[in-house]
Enzyme design. Structure first.
Site, PDB file in Angstrom:
ATOM      1  N   CYS A  88       0.854  -1.185   0.000  1.00 53.87           N
ATOM      2  CA  CYS A  88       0.000   0.000   0.000  1.00 53.87           C
ATOM      3  C   CYS A  88       0.889   1.234   0.000  1.00 53.87           C
ATOM      4  O   CYS A  88       1.908   1.268   0.699  1.00 53.87           O
ATOM      5  CB  CYS A  88      -0.897  -0.005   1.237  1.00 53.87           C
ATOM      6  SG  CYS A  88      -1.985   1.426   1.377  1.00 53.87           S
ATOM      7  N   HIS A 111      -9.153  -3.683  -2.290  1.00 57.03           N
ATOM      8  CA  HIS A 111      -8.171  -2.954  -1.486  1.00 57.03           C
ATOM      9  C   HIS A 111      -8.539  -1.474  -1.393  1.00 57.03           C
ATOM     10  O   HIS A 111      -8.552  -0.892  -0.296  1.00 57.03           O
ATOM     11  CB  HIS A 111      -6.789  -3.131  -2.125  1.00 57.03           C
ATOM     12  CG  HIS A 111      -5.673  -2.434  -1.420  1.00 57.03           C
ATOM     13  ND1 HIS A 111      -4.631  -3.099  -0.801  1.00 57.03           N
ATOM     14  CD2 HIS A 111      -5.413  -1.107  -1.236  1.00 57.03           C
ATOM     15  CE1 HIS A 111      -3.803  -2.220  -0.267  1.00 57.03           C
ATOM     16  NE2 HIS A 111      -4.251  -1.003  -0.518  1.00 57.03           N
ATOM     17  N   GLU A 112      -8.862  -0.860  -2.539  1.00 51.62           N
ATOM     18  CA  GLU A 112      -9.157   0.578  -2.552  1.00 51.62           C
ATOM     19  C   GLU A 112     -10.500   0.882  -1.889  1.00 51.62           C
ATOM     20  O   GLU A 112     -10.630   1.889  -1.178  1.00 51.62           O
ATOM     21  CB  GLU A 112      -9.137   1.117  -3.980  1.00 51.62           C
ATOM     22  CG  GLU A 112      -7.810   0.951  -4.703  1.00 51.62           C
ATOM     23  CD  GLU A 112      -6.622   1.455  -3.907  1.00 51.62           C
ATOM     24  OE1 GLU A 112      -6.768   2.434  -3.149  1.00 51.62           O
ATOM     25  OE2 GLU A 112      -5.538   0.847  -4.035  1.00 51.62           O
ATOM     26  N   HIS A 142     -10.228   1.164   1.778  1.00 52.81           N
ATOM     27  CA  HIS A 142      -9.761   2.475   2.241  1.00 52.81           C
ATOM     28  C   HIS A 142     -10.927   3.414   2.530  1.00 52.81           C
ATOM     29  O   HIS A 142     -10.871   4.225   3.461  1.00 52.81           O
ATOM     30  CB  HIS A 142      -8.857   3.121   1.196  1.00 52.81           C
ATOM     31  CG  HIS A 142      -7.425   2.710   1.271  1.00 52.81           C
ATOM     32  ND1 HIS A 142      -6.640   2.893   2.389  1.00 52.81           N
ATOM     33  CD2 HIS A 142      -6.625   2.112   0.351  1.00 52.81           C
ATOM     34  CE1 HIS A 142      -5.422   2.437   2.161  1.00 52.81           C
ATOM     35  NE2 HIS A 142      -5.378   1.959   0.927  1.00 52.81           N
TER      36      HIS A 142
END
Length: 218
Positions: free
Chosen positions: A146, A189-190, A193
């Site tokens: 990351c 993953h994004e 966030h």
């Protein structure tokens, strides 16, 4: 005294951009025009508490600041995956960024996927939602990284092998994206966030690694 300035133009199709080389002689280069256009993004570190906030929906029309930040993110991510620019600008390679990493508490993600050498697909999704996923679970064999985590974290992160993501483009039009394998991992993953989740939160502390018999590693 007459000073001659030589200007050489070069088009780099990988980043869809012209660069201009300025020189006072045929031998001595002063600077590169591309330097005037690119500036490294200020990416928050994992210790910043803002990364743990749940982001708010973005509204349309997007502000000029948001649109510019999207463009800058695409450029940053593209450069970071091209060795020449990665070294030139001292970038860490990465294929995705979410607005919380840039200090903006909005549900906007940017992914630049190098699907072939030197060829990229850009995915900009506003208010993304995973609407369906596969039963199959995969993980990146080498683990995930990351741009907000400036250290190596060992362990496998279980992810869906395939996901369908719905959201909006920058003009407010509804879009649907089907992603698989590495691209599927990037979307999950994004989107994490946006919900204040970092990838290592999903690593099982009691069992950080899986075998091929337990999960498909890619």
């Amino acid at each position: 005294m007459i000073l001659y300035i030589y200007i050489l133009e070069k088009y780099d199709k990988r980043i869809n951009m012209y660069s201009f080389t300025y020189s006072t002689s045929r031998d001595k280069i002063i600077t590169y025009g591309v330097d005037f256009m690119f500036k490294k993004l200020n990416i928050l570190d994992e210790k910043d508490k803002r990364l743990r906030q749940i982001s708010k929906d973005a509204t349309f029309p997007l502000s000029e600041k948001e649109q510019k930040l999207i463009e800058d993110a695409v450029t940053h991510l593209t450069y970071s995956q091209i060795e020449e620019y990665e070294k030139k600008y001292d970038l860490r390679p990465g294929m995705g960024l979410a607005f919380p990493q840039l200090g903006i508490n909005k549900r906007i993600i940017v992914i630049v996927d190098e699907y072939d050498e030197g060829k990229f697909d850009n995915y900009i999704v506003i208010n993304p939602v995973i609407v369906s996923n596969s039963k199959e679970i995969i993980a990146a064999d080498a683990g995930e990284g990351c741009l907000s985590v400036n250290r190596e974290v060992e362990g496998h992160v279980p992810r869906y092998a395939r996901v369908t993501v719905e959201g909006f483009d920058t003009e407010g039009n509804k879009i649907k994206i089907r992603a698989r394998e590495e691209l599927s991992i990037a979307f999950q993953h994004e989107i994490d966030h946006l919900n204040g989740i970092l990838f290592y939160d999903r690593i099982d502390k009691n069992k950080p690694f899986f075998s091929e018999n337990e999960i498909r590693l890619i």
